[in-house]
Scaffold this active site. Structure first.
Site, PDB file in Angstrom:
ATOM      1  N   HIS A   1       0.822  -1.014  -0.045  1.00  0.00           N
ATOM      2  CA  HIS A   1      -0.178  -0.204   0.054  1.00  0.00           C
ATOM      3  C   HIS A   1       0.790   1.257   0.108  1.00  0.00           C
ATOM      4  O   HIS A   1       0.556   2.182   0.853  1.00  0.00           O
ATOM      5  CB  HIS A   1      -0.998   0.086   1.415  1.00  0.00           C
ATOM      6  CG  HIS A   1      -2.083  -0.878   1.284  1.00  0.00           C
ATOM      7  ND1 HIS A   1      -2.475  -1.494   0.007  1.00  0.00           N
ATOM      8  CD2 HIS A   1      -2.763  -1.399   2.193  1.00  0.00           C
ATOM      9  CE1 HIS A   1      -3.683  -2.190   0.098  1.00  0.00           C
ATOM     10  NE2 HIS A   1      -3.770  -2.104   1.427  1.00  0.00           N
TER      11      HIS A   1
ATOM     12  N   HIS B   1      -9.673   2.452   0.730  1.00  0.00           N
ATOM     13  CA  HIS B   1      -9.702   1.345   1.934  1.00  0.00           C
ATOM     14  C   HIS B   1     -10.522   1.459   3.151  1.00  0.00           C
ATOM     15  O   HIS B   1     -10.227   1.101   4.310  1.00  0.00           O
ATOM     16  CB  HIS B   1      -8.056   1.322   2.318  1.00  0.00           C
ATOM     17  CG  HIS B   1      -7.479  -0.084   2.901  1.00  0.00           C
ATOM     18  ND1 HIS B   1      -7.965  -0.574   4.130  1.00  0.00           N
ATOM     19  CD2 HIS B   1      -6.925  -0.833   2.259  1.00  0.00           C
ATOM     20  CE1 HIS B   1      -7.715  -1.892   4.015  1.00  0.00           C
ATOM     21  NE2 HIS B   1      -7.011  -2.282   3.070  1.00  0.00           N
TER      22      HIS B   1
ATOM     23  N   TYR C   1     -13.721   0.456   5.281  1.00  0.00           N
ATOM     24  CA  TYR C   1     -14.132  -0.754   5.669  1.00  0.00           C
ATOM     25  C   TYR C   1     -15.760  -0.374   6.056  1.00  0.00           C
ATOM     26  O   TYR C   1     -16.118   0.518   6.844  1.00  0.00           O
ATOM     27  CB  TYR C   1     -13.520  -1.202   7.184  1.00  0.00           C
ATOM     28  CG  TYR C   1     -12.265  -1.620   7.351  1.00  0.00           C
ATOM     29  CD1 TYR C   1     -11.735  -2.921   7.158  1.00  0.00           C
ATOM     30  CD2 TYR C   1     -11.318  -0.778   7.129  1.00  0.00           C
ATOM     31  CE1 TYR C   1     -10.446  -3.376   7.406  1.00  0.00           C
ATOM     32  CE2 TYR C   1      -9.900  -1.093   7.001  1.00  0.00           C
ATOM     33  CZ  TYR C   1      -9.521  -2.403   7.141  1.00  0.00           C
ATOM     34  OH  TYR C   1      -8.133  -2.880   7.188  1.00  0.00           O
TER      35      TYR C   1
ATOM     36  N   GLU D   1     -11.932  -2.742  -2.737  1.00  0.00           N
ATOM     37  CA  GLU D   1     -10.772  -1.886  -3.150  1.00  0.00           C
ATOM     38  C   GLU D   1     -10.811  -1.859  -4.463  1.00  0.00           C
ATOM     39  O   GLU D   1      -9.923  -2.915  -5.025  1.00  0.00           O
ATOM     40  CB  GLU D   1      -9.584  -2.274  -2.516  1.00  0.00           C
ATOM     41  CG  GLU D   1      -9.650  -2.246  -0.973  1.00  0.00           C
ATOM     42  CD  GLU D   1      -8.485  -3.102  -0.346  1.00  0.00           C
ATOM     43  OE1 GLU D   1      -7.178  -2.827  -0.749  1.00  0.00           O
ATOM     44  OE2 GLU D   1      -8.806  -3.997   0.419  1.00  0.00           O
TER      45      GLU D   1
END
Length: 351
Positions: free
Chosen positions: A105, A179, A181, A313
């Site tokens: 990342h 990213h 959640y 993603e």
């Protein structure tokens, strides 16, 4: 529709700006200019009650390290680069090995750790903010100076649109994503076992035990990862197969999107009846069910734990650096990187 912003002072750090977008349907999106981090998405359930449907730290200071990359923009390269190295035009490049021997990342000081310049706007399409960042040649070990913009737009029909754009002055590698959640229950102290998922994909990239693609594709037929029809997400959260074991009891895989049916991805939570439909022009998506999320961090509600949320993603694949047959991430001068992903929130049918 309305937009607000306020300054956030974090201990020992520069001042951040928190933006709050709100439409006329009761949906709101909050994010920081630090890392482009989405800290809150509140949407109504079937009763009209709005709750936050993304994992958010209780204290802003937690975003300074953010080991789980909660809500963050990811770059220069989303995902893992094998052995933290790659070749371009005959030259070898070494980037930071921040996950064992591999690069993850964008490294420790990737885009999720940068303060982005912010330009708010309002137009017929909605309200939003354009975030801009110049990444210099050699930053993080990557070649080329690139100019990147990421635009968050909230519309009045409950869509969050993320537009990515980048230009480079020499050949480099780039694939960006977000990213966040998601936990559509609005209860971050619950898990995502009761969510259902539909994913328009017929194959995924096989992983080794270090989560690096082997170069092989696995057909979804007769696997726990076959979500071509809406299916309970919890059915895949186990150690039943080799690939589930590789991902520590769930999903952390790159799925190649078929592009034959829209939306590309559909997530639903049965109690709240909230839905999330995702459409993208990216070739694939990493579905990550927070199997390795660092535990015990204080959230607005509860603490981080395994299976707290699911990341969607949308991106290309860094495996293309080392393996044939994967969507490319090479970026060349005069050929801008341009991509859009749309997250549309709604209410499902009555059971």
């Amino acid at each position: 529709m309305k937009m607000k912003s306020k300054e956030i002072q974090v201990t020992g750090q520069e001042t951040w700006t928190l933006f709050r977008l709100e439409n006329d349907q009761g949906m709101s999106v909050h994010f920081l200019n630090f890392g482009g981090i989405i800290t809150n998405i509140s949407v109504p359930d079937w009763n009209g009650d709005s709750e936050n449907v993304v994992l958010s730290y209780k204290n802003f200071e937690e975003y300074m390290e953010n080991p789980g990359y909660l809500g963050a923009l990811i770059g220069r390269v989303a995902g893992r680069i094998k052995q933290a190295s790659f070749q371009l035009e005959g030259k070898e490049y070494q980037v930071e090995a921040n996950e064992g021997e591999h690069h993850l990342h964008g490294g420790e000081k990737g885009f999720h750790q940068q303060i982005w310049e912010a330009s708010p706007f309002e137009n017929d399409g909605g309200i939003g903010v354009t975030l801009s960042h110049k990444s210099s040649d050699g930053e993080g070990g990557y070649p080329a100076t690139i100019d990147v913009t990421v635009t968050y737009t909230l519309t009045d029909d409950n869509r969050l649109v993320i537009d990515y754009f980048a230009e480079t002055d020499q050949t480099t590698v780039l694939t960006l994503t977000n990213h966040t959640y998601f936990n559509l229950s609005g209860q971050a102290d619950t898990t995502i076992h009761d969510h259902t998922l539909r994913l328009n994909s017929s194959r995924f990239a096989e992983l080794d035990d270090e989560l690096i693609p082997t170069g092989e594709w696995i057909n979804l037929n007769d696997t726990p990862f076959d979500f071509r029809e809406q299916k309970l997400l919890g059915s895949s959260l186990s150690y039943e197969t080799t690939q589930q074991k590789a991902a520590n009891g769930g999903i952390d895989h790159f799925f190649l999107l078929d592009g034959k049916r829209k939306p590309d991805i559909r997530l639903e939570e049965e109690t709240s009846r909230r839905t999330l439909e995702v459409e993208t022009d990216q070739p694939g998506v990493v579905i990550y069910t927070s199997n390795n999320l660092p535990e015990g961090k204080f959230l607005v509600e509860g603490k981080t734990r395994k299976y707290s949320g699911v990341c969607i993603e949308t991106q290309s694949s860094p495996a293309s650096i080392h393996e044939a047959g994967f969507p490319e991430i090479t970026l060349s001068p005069g050929e801008p990187y341009q991509s859009r992903t749309v997250f549309k929130f709604g209410i499902g049918a009555t059971p």
